[in-house]
Design an enzyme around this catalytic site. Structure first.
Site, PDB file in Angstrom:
ATOM      1  N   PRO A 273       0.834  -1.208   0.000  1.00 24.43           N
ATOM      2  CA  PRO A 273       0.000   0.000   0.000  1.00 24.43           C
ATOM      3  C   PRO A 273       0.865   1.253   0.000  1.00 24.43           C
ATOM      4  CG  PRO A 273       0.009  -1.049   2.162  1.00 24.43           C
ATOM      5  CD  PRO A 273       0.732  -1.978   1.258  1.00 24.43           C
TER       6      PRO A 273
ATOM      7  N   GLN B 257      -6.153  -1.769   2.607  1.00 21.42           N
ATOM      8  CA  GLN B 257      -5.553  -1.440   3.896  1.00 21.42           C
ATOM      9  C   GLN B 257      -6.414  -0.381   4.586  1.00 21.42           C
ATOM     10  OE1 GLN B 257      -2.092   1.264   4.513  1.00 21.42           O
ATOM     11  NE2 GLN B 257      -1.004  -0.578   5.170  1.00 21.42           N
TER      12      GLN B 257
ATOM     13  N   TYR C 131       0.787   5.787  12.577  1.00 25.96           N
ATOM     14  CA  TYR C 131      -0.623   6.150  12.533  1.00 25.96           C
ATOM     15  C   TYR C 131      -1.299   5.659  13.807  1.00 25.96           C
ATOM     16  CZ  TYR C 131       0.744   7.448   7.875  1.00 25.96           C
ATOM     17  OH  TYR C 131       1.400   8.034   6.820  1.00 25.96           O
TER      18      TYR C 131
ATOM     19  N   ARG D 284      -0.424  -4.790   9.125  1.00 26.08           N
ATOM     20  CA  ARG D 284       0.890  -4.192   8.872  1.00 26.08           C
ATOM     21  C   ARG D 284       1.391  -3.559  10.159  1.00 26.08           C
ATOM     22  NH1 ARG D 284       3.303  -0.438   3.893  1.00 26.08           N
ATOM     23  NH2 ARG D 284       4.873  -2.027   3.515  1.00 26.08           N
TER      24      ARG D 284
ATOM     25  N   LEU E 221      13.285  -1.275  -0.057  1.00 31.27           N
ATOM     26  CA  LEU E 221      14.416  -1.266  -0.977  1.00 31.27           C
ATOM     27  C   LEU E 221      14.742  -2.657  -1.513  1.00 31.27           C
ATOM     28  CD1 LEU E 221      16.840   1.398   0.543  1.00 31.27           C
ATOM     29  CD2 LEU E 221      15.207   1.636  -1.324  1.00 31.27           C
TER      30      LEU E 221
ATOM     31  N   ARG F 290       8.504   1.212  -4.432  1.00 31.05           N
ATOM     32  CA  ARG F 290       8.910   2.314  -5.308  1.00 31.05           C
ATOM     33  C   ARG F 290       9.377   1.811  -6.664  1.00 31.05           C
ATOM     34  NH1 ARG F 290      11.589   6.814  -1.184  1.00 31.05           N
ATOM     35  NH2 ARG F 290       9.934   6.660   0.370  1.00 31.05           N
TER      36      ARG F 290
END
Length: 353
Positions: A16, A94, A177, A225, A296, A319
């Site tokens: 997400p 999500q 969050y 998550r 990564l 990404r």
């Protein structure tokens, strides 16, 4: 990969990532979201996990976040969900409440890295304790009745996700969050049943898991998550993550999506290839629960090694997937997989690697 009744065609997943593209600020996804998610499904990803989707308006990260707090948002999601499934991928949503990291700026809104003023569409944020995140506006401390109401909002949003056709639900308990704000001892200073020791700090998450599990089908996977560390002394760490993951498994969670950071500001994170993989590996080993690895992971052989070594059950390509919607197909070619064993759409097989 099999999770409850859901078969996922491979172990390359799209994590997400917030697109900040609900342009009307009504929480409804747009044609951009259709293009974004369906193109990655056509590109061969096994599971598409849709970005942080707010369970209430004040739970948004930014004014342009998507949501599932209202029944009139269901139809806006349904065609996207169906498009992803038609392209051969599985699709999860999500669910999130941003807490003290809500009401922040983004492109098209301004105030990047800051709180959005009320007169420009911002709102009063909430948190377990009235501590601000860095220079953001101070949140208001939640009352117990409000906490219970938010648990209900997660359950209601999960019900709408089922109605929209989503095949799995992920609860966002990472990246600073609201849920991770409750978990972290550096943020949560409460002295009631939702604070104090780990049992108290994890109560909010467990109540949400139970509420969501009760409204989704028995054969639907439930994911969580989590940030495995906040990279700060005295804060949230791997040991607490393992203990919470064990409890999550007991409460019907099928997989833990392991990330790190985002909980407290101004920490040093040793970012580099595979820097979060050891956390997924440790949670998998010590909580005996399936995990995903993210962070990564950009090269096919790198991703394959993570799976072969048993460090995680799936890899999430974030990404790199923004740059290359067909990353899984390129990876298959690099790893010597025959085009006939790759999920090329019929229309694209002429362009196979």
């Amino acid at each position: 990969m099999q999770l409850r009744g859901l078969t996922i065609r491979n172990r390359i997943w799209l994590p997400p990532m917030d697109m900040y593209s609900a342009y009307a600020r009504d929480g409804k996804p747009t044609p951009f979201h259709y293009q974004h998610y369906v193109s990655r499904a056509l590109g061969g990803f096994g599971l598409i996990i849709v970005e942080a989707t707010a369970v209430c308006p004040e739970g948004r990260i930014s004014p342009k976040d998507v949501g599932l707090w209202s029944d009139d948002q269901i139809e806006a999601w349904r065609w996207i969900v169906q498009g992803v499934k038609d392209a051969g991928a599985a699709v999860a949503v999500q669910l999130n409440h941003a807490g003290r990291k809500g009401s922040t700026g983004c492109f098209g809104v301004g105030h990047d890295g800051e709180s959005v003023p009320f007169d420009e569409g911002g709102w009063q944020t909430v948190a377990p304790s009235p501590n601000a995140y860095g220079s953001y506006a101070a949140p208001r401390e939640l009352g117990v009745d409000e906490i219970h109401a938010i648990v209900g909002q997660f359950a209601a949003a999960a019900g709408r996700a089922v109605a929209a056709g989503f095949q799995a639900v992920e609860i966002h308990a990472a990246h600073g969050y609201l849920i991770s704000q409750f978990l972290d001892p550096l943020v949560n200073e409460r002295t009631d049943e939702y604070g104090g020791d780990l049992e108290g700090r994890m109560r909010f998450l467990i109540e949400i898991v139970d509420a969501v599990r009760s409204v989704i089908p028995e054969d639907m996977p439930l994911l969580v998550r989590i940030s495995a560390t906040d990279w700060a002394a005295g804060g949230w760490d791997l040991g607490q993550t393992v203990m919470v993951s064990r409890a999550l498994k007991e409460h019907g969670v099928d997989l833990v999506d392991v990330s790190t950071g985002g909980i407290v500001p101004d920490v040093t994170i040793p970012v580099g290839p595979n820097y979060q993989v050891p956390f997924a590996s440790q949670v998998r080993a010590h909580a005996a629960v399936p995990t995903t690895a993210v962070g990564l992971i950009t090269k096919p052989k790198q991703a394959e090694r993570i799976l072969r070594d048993g460090a995680a059950d799936a890899v999430e390509i974030g990404r790199a997937a923004l740059r290359d919607p067909a990353w899984p197909m390129r990876a298959a070619h690099k790893l010597g997989v025959a085009p006939s064993d790759v999920p090329y759409p019929d229309q694209y097989i002429r362009g196979a690697y």
